[in-house]
Design a protein around this motif. Sequence first.
Motif, PDB file in Angstrom:
ATOM      1  N   VAL A 162       0.821  -1.200   0.000  1.00  0.00           N
ATOM      2  CA  VAL A 162       0.000   0.000   0.000  1.00  0.00           C
ATOM      3  C   VAL A 162       0.858   1.254   0.000  1.00  0.00           C
ATOM      4  O   VAL A 162       0.524   2.250  -0.607  1.00  0.00           O
ATOM      5  N   SER A 163       2.013   1.189   0.685  1.00  0.00           N
ATOM      6  CA  SER A 163       2.864   2.368   0.770  1.00  0.00           C
ATOM      7  C   SER A 163       3.676   2.589  -0.488  1.00  0.00           C
ATOM      8  O   SER A 163       4.331   3.600  -0.621  1.00  0.00           O
ATOM      9  N   SER A 164       3.650   1.650  -1.405  1.00  0.00           N
ATOM     10  CA  SER A 164       4.405   1.841  -2.643  1.00  0.00           C
ATOM     11  C   SER A 164       3.583   1.413  -3.843  1.00  0.00           C
ATOM     12  O   SER A 164       4.095   0.834  -4.774  1.00  0.00           O
ATOM     13  N   VAL A 165       2.285   1.710  -3.797  1.00  0.00           N
ATOM     14  CA  VAL A 165       1.430   1.378  -4.923  1.00  0.00           C
ATOM     15  C   VAL A 165       1.929   2.126  -6.148  1.00  0.00           C
ATOM     16  O   VAL A 165       2.259   3.291  -6.109  1.00  0.00           O
ATOM     17  N   GLY A 166       1.938   1.484  -7.241  1.00  0.00           N
ATOM     18  CA  GLY A 166       2.441   2.094  -8.459  1.00  0.00           C
ATOM     19  C   GLY A 166       3.938   1.997  -8.535  1.00  0.00           C
ATOM     20  O   GLY A 166       4.620   2.980  -8.725  1.00  0.00           O
ATOM     21  N   ALA A 167       4.460   0.799  -8.375  1.00  0.00           N
ATOM     22  CA  ALA A 167       5.911   0.655  -8.332  1.00  0.00           C
ATOM     23  C   ALA A 167       6.535   0.603  -9.710  1.00  0.00           C
ATOM     24  O   ALA A 167       7.688   0.283  -9.848  1.00  0.00           O
ATOM     25  N   LEU A 168       5.767   0.869 -10.744  1.00  0.00           N
ATOM     26  CA  LEU A 168       6.379   0.931 -12.062  1.00  0.00           C
ATOM     27  C   LEU A 168       7.117   2.241 -12.190  1.00  0.00           C
ATOM     28  O   LEU A 168       6.533   3.304 -12.145  1.00  0.00           O
ATOM     29  N   LYS A 169       8.407   2.185 -12.314  1.00  0.00           N
ATOM     30  CA  LYS A 169       9.225   3.369 -12.494  1.00  0.00           C
ATOM     31  C   LYS A 169       9.534   3.509 -13.976  1.00  0.00           C
ATOM     32  O   LYS A 169       9.876   2.549 -14.637  1.00  0.00           O
ATOM     33  N   LEU A 170       9.438   4.724 -14.499  1.00  0.00           N
ATOM     34  CA  LEU A 170       9.634   4.876 -15.920  1.00  0.00           C
ATOM     35  C   LEU A 170      10.522   6.064 -16.220  1.00  0.00           C
ATOM     36  O   LEU A 170      10.630   6.997 -15.454  1.00  0.00           O
ATOM     37  N   GLU A 171      11.132   5.982 -17.352  1.00  0.00           N
ATOM     38  CA  GLU A 171      12.001   7.059 -17.817  1.00  0.00           C
ATOM     39  C   GLU A 171      11.490   7.498 -19.174  1.00  0.00           C
ATOM     40  O   GLU A 171      11.601   6.790 -20.163  1.00  0.00           O
ATOM     41  N   ALA A 198     -14.958   0.217  -1.191  1.00  0.00           N
ATOM     42  CA  ALA A 198     -14.528   1.619  -1.183  1.00  0.00           C
ATOM     43  C   ALA A 198     -13.227   1.764  -1.955  1.00  0.00           C
ATOM     44  O   ALA A 198     -12.285   0.985  -1.758  1.00  0.00           O
ATOM     45  N   VAL A 199     -13.187   2.754  -2.827  1.00  0.00           N
ATOM     46  CA  VAL A 199     -12.004   3.045  -3.633  1.00  0.00           C
ATOM     47  C   VAL A 199     -11.383   4.332  -3.099  1.00  0.00           C
ATOM     48  O   VAL A 199     -11.962   5.417  -3.223  1.00  0.00           O
ATOM     49  N   PHE A 200     -10.217   4.218  -2.467  1.00  0.00           N
ATOM     50  CA  PHE A 200      -9.516   5.364  -1.902  1.00  0.00           C
ATOM     51  C   PHE A 200      -8.463   5.836  -2.910  1.00  0.00           C
ATOM     52  O   PHE A 200      -7.496   5.126  -3.188  1.00  0.00           O
ATOM     53  N   ALA A 236     -11.489  -2.764   0.506  1.00  0.00           N
ATOM     54  CA  ALA A 236     -10.902  -1.432   0.320  1.00  0.00           C
ATOM     55  C   ALA A 236      -9.833  -1.510  -0.762  1.00  0.00           C
ATOM     56  O   ALA A 236      -8.982  -2.404  -0.749  1.00  0.00           O
ATOM     57  N   VAL A 237      -9.902  -0.580  -1.698  1.00  0.00           N
ATOM     58  CA  VAL A 237      -8.958  -0.532  -2.811  1.00  0.00           C
ATOM     59  C   VAL A 237      -8.228   0.809  -2.761  1.00  0.00           C
ATOM     60  O   VAL A 237      -8.857   1.871  -2.794  1.00  0.00           O
ATOM     61  N   PHE A 238      -6.896   0.759  -2.649  1.00  0.00           N
ATOM     62  CA  PHE A 238      -6.075   1.969  -2.725  1.00  0.00           C
ATOM     63  C   PHE A 238      -5.616   2.115  -4.171  1.00  0.00           C
ATOM     64  O   PHE A 238      -4.835   1.301  -4.655  1.00  0.00           O
ATOM     65  N   ILE A 239      -6.098   3.150  -4.826  1.00  0.00           N
ATOM     66  CA  ILE A 239      -5.816   3.293  -6.257  1.00  0.00           C
ATOM     67  C   ILE A 239      -4.934   4.510  -6.494  1.00  0.00           C
ATOM     68  O   ILE A 239      -5.146   5.579  -5.931  1.00  0.00           O
ATOM     69  N   ASN A 240      -3.935   4.303  -7.287  1.00  0.00           N
ATOM     70  CA  ASN A 240      -3.003   5.367  -7.635  1.00  0.00           C
ATOM     71  C   ASN A 240      -3.052   5.572  -9.141  1.00  0.00           C
ATOM     72  O   ASN A 240      -2.755   4.661  -9.910  1.00  0.00           O
ATOM     73  N   VAL A 241      -3.463   6.764  -9.568  1.00  0.00           N
ATOM     74  CA  VAL A 241      -3.532   7.076 -10.993  1.00  0.00           C
ATOM     75  C   VAL A 241      -2.140   7.451 -11.482  1.00  0.00           C
ATOM     76  O   VAL A 241      -1.493   8.344 -10.931  1.00  0.00           O
ATOM     77  N   HIS A 242      -1.685   6.754 -12.490  1.00  0.00           N
ATOM     78  CA  HIS A 242      -0.329   6.952 -12.999  1.00  0.00           C
ATOM     79  C   HIS A 242      -0.411   7.198 -14.501  1.00  0.00           C
ATOM     80  O   HIS A 242      -0.811   6.323 -15.259  1.00  0.00           O
ATOM     81  N   VAL A 243      -0.047   8.414 -14.927  1.00  0.00           N
ATOM     82  CA  VAL A 243      -0.098   8.774 -16.348  1.00  0.00           C
ATOM     83  C   VAL A 243       1.219   8.391 -17.001  1.00  0.00           C
ATOM     84  O   VAL A 243       2.290   8.860 -16.600  1.00  0.00           O
ATOM     85  N   LEU A 244       1.138   7.527 -18.004  1.00  0.00           N
ATOM     86  CA  LEU A 244       2.327   7.072 -18.726  1.00  0.00           C
ATOM     87  C   LEU A 244       2.627   8.001 -19.901  1.00  0.00           C
ATOM     88  O   LEU A 244       1.723   8.663 -20.428  1.00  0.00           O
ATOM     89  N   PRO A 245       3.867   8.064 -20.344  1.00  0.00           N
ATOM     90  CA  PRO A 245       4.231   8.922 -21.474  1.00  0.00           C
ATOM     91  C   PRO A 245       3.902   8.298 -22.825  1.00  0.00           C
ATOM     92  O   PRO A 245       4.685   8.341 -23.760  1.00  0.00           O
ATOM     93  N   PRO A 273      -7.059  -8.465   5.519  1.00  0.00           N
ATOM     94  CA  PRO A 273      -7.979  -9.102   4.575  1.00  0.00           C
ATOM     95  C   PRO A 273      -8.889  -8.083   3.900  1.00  0.00           C
ATOM     96  O   PRO A 273      -9.371  -7.143   4.534  1.00  0.00           O
ATOM     97  N   GLY A 274      -9.107  -8.287   2.607  1.00  0.00           N
ATOM     98  CA  GLY A 274     -10.030  -7.432   1.861  1.00  0.00           C
ATOM     99  C   GLY A 274      -9.435  -6.118   1.397  1.00  0.00           C
ATOM    100  O   GLY A 274     -10.181  -5.261   0.919  1.00  0.00           O
ATOM    101  N   VAL A 275      -8.125  -5.935   1.516  1.00  0.00           N
ATOM    102  CA  VAL A 275      -7.491  -4.684   1.100  1.00  0.00           C
ATOM    103  C   VAL A 275      -6.547  -4.969  -0.066  1.00  0.00           C
ATOM    104  O   VAL A 275      -5.766  -5.913  -0.024  1.00  0.00           O
ATOM    105  N   TYR A 276      -6.642  -4.106  -1.093  1.00  0.00           N
ATOM    106  CA  TYR A 276      -5.856  -4.314  -2.312  1.00  0.00           C
ATOM    107  C   TYR A 276      -5.235  -2.990  -2.754  1.00  0.00           C
ATOM    108  O   TYR A 276      -5.792  -1.913  -2.512  1.00  0.00           O
ATOM    109  N   GLY A 277      -4.111  -3.097  -3.387  1.00  0.00           N
ATOM    110  CA  GLY A 277      -3.474  -1.939  -4.009  1.00  0.00           C
ATOM    111  C   GLY A 277      -3.626  -2.025  -5.515  1.00  0.00           C
ATOM    112  O   GLY A 277      -3.364  -3.073  -6.113  1.00  0.00           O
TER     113      GLY A 277
END
Length: 746
Positions: free
Chosen positions: A22-31, A581-583, A610-619, A638-642
């Motif tokens: 949850v603390s690092s949702v969106g671990a795709l790093k891009l250049e 719930a979508v946070f 509970a869903v922790f969602i991080n919007v990540h705009v790709l190039p 239980p029941g929590v997703y990133g």
Amino acid sequence: MYLTLDGFKISRMSRSSASSVVSSVGALKLERAAITVRGLPLLAMAFQTLGIIYSDIGTSPLYVLNGIWSNSGDSPPKEDVIGGVSAIVWSLTLIPLLKYVFISLHYGTYEGEGGSFALFQGLYPPRAFEAAPTRDSVAASQGGEHQMNKRRAPEKLRWVFLIWSLFGTSLAMADGVLTAAVSVTSAVGGIAVAKPEVAQDAMPISIAFLVALFIAQPFGTARLASVFAPITCCWLLLLAATGIFNITAFPGIWRAYDPSRAVMYFVRTKNYDTLAGVLLAVTGCEALFANLGQFNILSIQLSFGAFAYPALILAYLGQGARLIQDGPSVIANVFYLTIPGKANGPLFWILYVFAILATLIASQAMITATFSLVQQLVNMKSLPPFRLVHTSEKIQGQVYIPAVNWTLMVGTIIIVVAFKDASKLTNAYGFAVSTVMFTTTALIALQTYYVKQMPIIIAVVFFTVFGFFDGLFWGASLKKVPAGAWVPLMIGLILLALMIFWNWAKGLEERFDVTSRQNLGRFLVISEKPEDLRYRTDSTSISEEVADKGSERDATLYCVGPTLDIHDQRRRELGRLPLLAVFHRMAHERGVPHSFTGFIHQWPALPRFAVFINVHVLPVARVTLEDRYVVEKVETLPGVYGVTYYLGFREYVDVEINEIVKRIYALESRINPDGAQVIIRELETVVSQYTHIVPYYDLVSKTISNGRLAPIRNSIRRFLIEDIYRRLCVMFPETVNWLAKPDECV
């Protein structure tokens, strides 16, 4: 694992523990790398640059020689003309060609962007991208101890360099207003040569052309370039052809290539102020750098070095030759009166039409550069998040910004009406250009040492050589502040104040957001019995054995007291609400969003899912549905997703719950085949009852009690944060760009 997608490198980083998901949702790093093309596509892109970048510097022959020698004065002697043209030729060679095209373009950001602020990003890269693998960082990491000794820009000077780069950027944007005003009025004013009776109509005609130009901006850079490039190409060819013809009137003008002629001109005349007129020949060189994000290095180098530069040199040499040969008869308007043939002949009207079209395109160059600069500033939280409309399916840097477009239009019209004629406008024009040039030189010298890791002597030599020439131009243009250069200075200072204020206020908000974020295990604990709770002194309060029990459906959840003290025994049992719930997370910092902790402390209850969602705009312009969602399970609860929600820069946010649920089904079936059916049935019961929770702050200024001036400081701080910044946040919400509708894209 590395994936390549349209020139962009994406790396998927592994997680060390499930509790950090949850603390690092969106671990795709891009250049996002600069655009790389070869062959015919490169030639096509080089041709497109003609329609966007070079019309500003390409229309300078309209007014440069009259900027050096006034149209109301006497014709200069032959040696003065040769010396003045020599100063123009070497200014074009040293600054646009050498400094910008062959040196500065290599100092763009990791995203291939250019401009003063891009140089600051190189010195102090944004935190969100510091971990992204780049060619330089990978090569440096292989150097072992050498990486340990890598030079970094001093953190204590961050604000000094930031203000310096923002000042240069603000003046570059002020230059965008003046470029349109100077170029168009200069071209339209040429009608007085053939039709003196309509000279008084030049101002309304100029305004009509400018309004049409700004109305055309929503069509986008690529479409405008496809129309403008052939016009600019013809314009530069006409300049070269007329220049070659005029050179035959006095071939001795080629002596202007001797740099000593320029030096002797200033020594002999002691007229230092004429440098302000020479400066007009290199206006638009900053656009070569600022528009880097819209094209690429090779395309700009090819089009300028092989086409634009020689055409301009021939044009100035030709004008100088005619001024020597027919001085008194052409000094009133050197450009139009040196056109071969009659003053009312067909070639005159051809050049007149192309001059107007070219100056409109010159205005386009600075408008486009302004869009690029504002995009950088918005992305770096130095300006309010204006709505950005991406106009290209291939190049993320090609944007249209409605608020900026209409503001530029109004400002340009006001400038044209206020100054009334082009001769007064040129007084205001050079100051902004010279200041931005000096700013760029200083920042490149710093990057040479800190980013490129070159010896300090190279940085010192670069700054000494180009800083000397920039300083000469800046000193000459500084004298014109009372004559009109105060206008871009005023505009630049207003923009600078806005940028500094937004940086300060946004920094306060982000620091609060970071400090208020909590690790999930620090305030939620899980056990079958309260006495099973165990507290630890590290980042999580759940032991391994308790975490194993926590995976069971009947486990009891407890919320630790808001003090987050590991010795604090206050806790409340949490219920489970029958909903999904979508946070939404608004930032990439570690920890769960503040809206989630507020939700827990207020109810207290936890949604069944509970869903922790991080919007990540790709190039990239668009992302396929298959690659849009990456779902991972938080094993400690239980029941929590990133969920990382990937978007292309031409798309808008439209979270499809059914698609997320499908991926949760697949994930649970893969990692927990025995218990997956139970979870799937529960999901089916709540999937229709879902809610979105987006972070929102009601900003309140913190009270400072230290010092006698504390009441005054608190009043000013409260006014800036609660009355100004809070209202601007409402007017320009962070979601303005990723919640744009499809019909808002062109």
